[in-house]
Design a protein around this motif. Structure first.
Motif, PDB file in Angstrom:
ATOM      1  N   ALA A   1      88.799  15.095  72.134  1.00 55.44           N
ATOM      2  CA  ALA A   1      88.833  16.367  72.860  1.00 55.44           C
ATOM      3  C   ALA A   1      89.836  16.332  74.003  1.00 55.44           C
ATOM      4  O   ALA A   1      90.054  15.293  74.629  1.00 55.44           O
ATOM      5  CB  ALA A   1      87.445  16.696  73.398  1.00 55.44           C
ATOM      6  N   ALA A   2      90.422  17.490  74.278  1.00 50.03           N
ATOM      7  CA  ALA A   2      91.320  17.643  75.430  1.00 50.03           C
ATOM      8  C   ALA A   2      90.966  18.938  76.144  1.00 50.03           C
ATOM      9  O   ALA A   2      91.819  19.768  76.434  1.00 50.03           O
ATOM     10  CB  ALA A   2      92.768  17.645  74.982  1.00 50.03           C
ATOM     11  N   ASP A   3      89.690  19.096  76.445  1.00 44.42           N
ATOM     12  CA  ASP A   3      89.189  20.348  76.998  1.00 44.42           C
ATOM     13  C   ASP A   3      88.412  20.055  78.275  1.00 44.42           C
ATOM     14  O   ASP A   3      87.421  19.320  78.254  1.00 44.42           O
ATOM     15  CB  ASP A   3      88.281  21.036  75.967  1.00 44.42           C
ATOM     16  N   THR A   4      88.852  20.613  79.397  1.00 45.18           N
ATOM     17  CA  THR A   4      88.155  20.395  80.672  1.00 45.18           C
ATOM     18  C   THR A   4      87.239  21.566  81.023  1.00 45.18           C
ATOM     19  O   THR A   4      86.718  21.621  82.141  1.00 45.18           O
ATOM     20  CB  THR A   4      89.170  20.193  81.811  1.00 45.18           C
ATOM     21  N   SER A   5      87.045  22.487  80.095  1.00 47.19           N
ATOM     22  CA  SER A   5      86.185  23.637  80.378  1.00 47.19           C
ATOM     23  C   SER A   5      84.726  23.360  80.038  1.00 47.19           C
ATOM     24  O   SER A   5      83.857  24.172  80.358  1.00 47.19           O
ATOM     25  CB  SER A   5      86.665  24.861  79.592  1.00 47.19           C
TER      26      SER A   5
ATOM     27  N   ASP B   1      81.864  15.179  75.591  1.00 47.69           N
ATOM     28  CA  ASP B   1      80.901  14.874  74.539  1.00 47.69           C
ATOM     29  C   ASP B   1      81.093  13.425  74.114  1.00 47.69           C
ATOM     30  O   ASP B   1      82.167  13.046  73.639  1.00 47.69           O
ATOM     31  CB  ASP B   1      81.125  15.817  73.361  1.00 47.69           C
ATOM     32  N   ALA B   2      80.054  12.614  74.279  1.00 50.34           N
ATOM     33  CA  ALA B   2      80.146  11.192  73.931  1.00 50.34           C
ATOM     34  C   ALA B   2      80.504  10.994  72.464  1.00 50.34           C
ATOM     35  O   ALA B   2      81.126   9.998  72.093  1.00 50.34           O
ATOM     36  CB  ALA B   2      78.830  10.491  74.251  1.00 50.34           C
ATOM     37  N   ASP B   3      80.133  11.956  71.628  1.00 51.71           N
ATOM     38  CA  ASP B   3      80.415  11.835  70.195  1.00 51.71           C
ATOM     39  C   ASP B   3      81.903  12.009  69.875  1.00 51.71           C
ATOM     40  O   ASP B   3      82.329  11.742  68.747  1.00 51.71           O
ATOM     41  CB  ASP B   3      79.605  12.868  69.404  1.00 51.71           C
ATOM     42  N   SER B   4      82.677  12.486  70.856  1.00 53.17           N
ATOM     43  CA  SER B   4      84.101  12.720  70.592  1.00 53.17           C
ATOM     44  C   SER B   4      84.947  11.481  70.886  1.00 53.17           C
ATOM     45  O   SER B   4      86.172  11.533  70.736  1.00 53.17           O
ATOM     46  CB  SER B   4      84.619  13.893  71.436  1.00 53.17           C
ATOM     47  N   GLU B   5      84.295  10.377  71.294  1.00 50.69           N
ATOM     48  CA  GLU B   5      85.062   9.171  71.599  1.00 50.69           C
ATOM     49  C   GLU B   5      85.647   8.565  70.325  1.00 50.69           C
ATOM     50  O   GLU B   5      84.964   8.422  69.305  1.00 50.69           O
ATOM     51  CB  GLU B   5      84.183   8.138  72.307  1.00 50.69           C
ATOM     52  N   CYS B   6      86.923   8.230  70.377  1.00 53.12           N
ATOM     53  CA  CYS B   6      87.616   7.691  69.216  1.00 53.12           C
ATOM     54  C   CYS B   6      87.187   6.253  68.924  1.00 53.12           C
ATOM     55  O   CYS B   6      86.829   5.497  69.836  1.00 53.12           O
ATOM     56  CB  CYS B   6      89.131   7.735  69.433  1.00 53.12           C
TER      57      CYS B   6
END
Length: 506
Positions: free
Chosen positions: A320-324, A328-333
């Motif tokens: 993710a690249a969203d600061t709004s 989300d921990a699930d978005s960690e690569c």
């Protein structure tokens, strides 16, 4: 302070001038007295449109002792750019030196800023209490000098957090005799290369920045002054590896390279030239107090883009690249999976000066979105693969295309413009520009060039120009600078020197 504030000695290798601890304290005390005569108060801002000399550092300490905020400025900016920054930051005073351009002095005076020569101190000395931790300490403008300035605000707390983390990760022994070849108006050169070792009691050697004649005798300089540490950017090595003889004294213990990650090939070449394996990419961003990650022990195999572990920071690579929205921990690569680099560090900036909109677009819950693309390797080390941002990295100097576009857009005969990065053998990148002109004759081109030289610092001036019929845009109406680059780079660029010379003959 959380660090031992026994300042180290200061030396200018080129001029031969040097101040020891007692002289530094004397010079600071004189400047405190002078600032008091000018009624500098806590919270005031002071422009420093000069740097890389002894006086810069004592001015900085005097400003801080009075609870004021220092604003180092690139000395090469034009009066127009200086005026833009003055309107944004509203400095109470500006301290200049004998090299400050007369037009800049005039611009500062016209804006109502009190101007002081750095050597004009008098003999009176005074003391002042130390700043509070959460006082603004530095504003470093990273872009917008021709339009909407973007100033990174660091407090004393965030700066000390950076220095403490570096001390814990790297110690200070290797920094005993530190050389700075970098400008003191941006984070890498000032916060980490200079202030970290100097405010830890180490000896700082400071030279004018990016001078080819200095880089060409770098090996001799390292030997003569028994330098143990230096930081750098890739463009320094492009010149030094070709033209400078290697050091022979064996004093160099550690070398950092910032701005852009080294390739494995250049990394190994630097190791051979310097005589030490302790060479690493120091990942630094102004917003995080510069050096935020690297290799504490750099005796490892060089790899393209390898940075290392966080220094007083948690590094995550997310999809993710969203600061709004909250992260989300699930978005960690996963290891080896490329994504967006995020950082969490107590050295994070307070925010962008009077630009809450920019701060909110970059920070969420203490996490900073760097705009860089990378991945974590199997050992948990950060590896960088590229930059999402449009900035042009010219020899370590960050140039923002929008700054140049903003100037050209104000030229009477410019219909459209796009500035972009082009590869350069010496600087790594330089500036290219595509312009749509209402009139294409040589006189118009010369007029535009003159317009740009008045409104832009020299290092921002495009080196290659393309006059085009239109600037391609996406379906959303946005410019894709890479696409413009690709469209132009295979075409002949304007013969600018010939056109400019024609005007001189006329």
């Amino acid at each position: 302070m959380l660090l031992d504030l026994k300042v180290g000695n200061l030396t200018e290798p080129v001029s031969g001038r040097s101040w020891d601890g007692p002289e530094i304290h004397r010079q600071v005390a004189r400047r405190i007295a002078r600032f008091k005569r000018h009624q500098l108060a806590a919270g005031d801002r002071v422009f420093l449109p000069f740097g890389n000399r002894l006086e810069f550092f004592v001015e900085l300490l005097a400003i801080w002792r009075l609870g004021a905020c220092a604003v180092p400025i690139d000395a090469r900016l034009t009066p127009f750019e200086i005026d833009t920054l003055v309107k944004a930051a509203l400095p109470r005073l500006a301290v200049v030196d004998d090299a400050t351009d007369a037009a800049v002095l005039e611009a500062l005076g016209a804006a109502g800023v009190g101007v002081i020569d750095t050597v004009d101190t008098g003999d009176e000395e005074a003391l002042a209490g130390r700043s509070r931790l959460d006082d603004d300490a530095l504003i470093l403008f990273t872009s917008g000098s021709t339009g909407a300035p973007k100033g990174v605000v660091h407090t004393h707390r965030s700066l000390r957090a950076r220095w403490v983390s570096l001390r814990e990760q790297l110690g200070v022994t290797a920094f005993e005799r530190t050389l700075c070849l970098l400008p003191t108006h941006f984070g890498h050169g000032l916060i980490c290369n200079c202030l970290f070792p100097w405010l830890s009691g180490q000896h700082l050697f400071i030279t004018p920045p990016f001078k080819p004649e200095i880089i060409m005798r770098l090996g001799a300089l390292l030997d003569e002054h028994r330098i143990s540490f230096m930081s750098s950017v890739p463009s320094i090595w492009r010149l030094a590896l070709k033209l400078a003889r290697p050091p022979s004294a064996g004093t160099l213990q550690r070398v950092h390279c910032g701005s852009a990650p080294l390739s494995a090939h250049v990394w190994d070449e630097i190791r051979r030239w310097t005589g030490t394996r302790q060479v690493c990419n120091a990942y630094g961003i102004t917003e995080t107090g510069s050096w935020v990650a690297g290799l504490s022990d750099a005796d490892c195999t060089a790899e393209d883009g390898l940075v290392g572990e966080g220094w007083g920071a948690v590094v995550k690579v997310l999809r993710a690249a969203d600061t709004s929205a909250p992260l989300d921990a699930d978005s960690e690569c996963q290891a080896g999976e490329q994504g967006f680099v995020w950082l969490n560090t107590p050295a994070l900036m307070k925010g962008y000066f009077q630009r809450d909109d920019l701060t909110e677009s970059a920070v969420i819950d203490g996490w900073f979105l760097t705009g860089d693309i990378g991945f974590m390797d199997a050992q948990g080390r950060l590896v960088l693969r590229g930059r999402e941002r449009d900035e042009i990295n010219k020899g370590g100097m960050k140039i923002y295309p929008a700054d140049i576009d903003a100037v050209v857009e104000r030229f009477a005969h410019a219909a459209d413009v796009c500035t972009f990065a082009i590869d350069d053998a010496i600087y790594g990148q330089t500036v290219g520009i595509a312009i749509v002109l209402n009139q294409r004759d040589d006189e118009t081109v010369r007029a535009l060039h003159k317009w740009m030289t008045v409104h832009l610092a020299e290092h921002k001036l495009p080196s290659r120009w393309w006059i085009v019929d239109e600037i391609p845009r996406t379906s959303r109406g946005k410019i894709n600078r890479d696409a413009v680059n690709a469209a132009c780079i295979g075409l002949p660029s304007l013969e600018l020197p010939k056109i400019l010379a024609g005007g001189e003959k006329a």
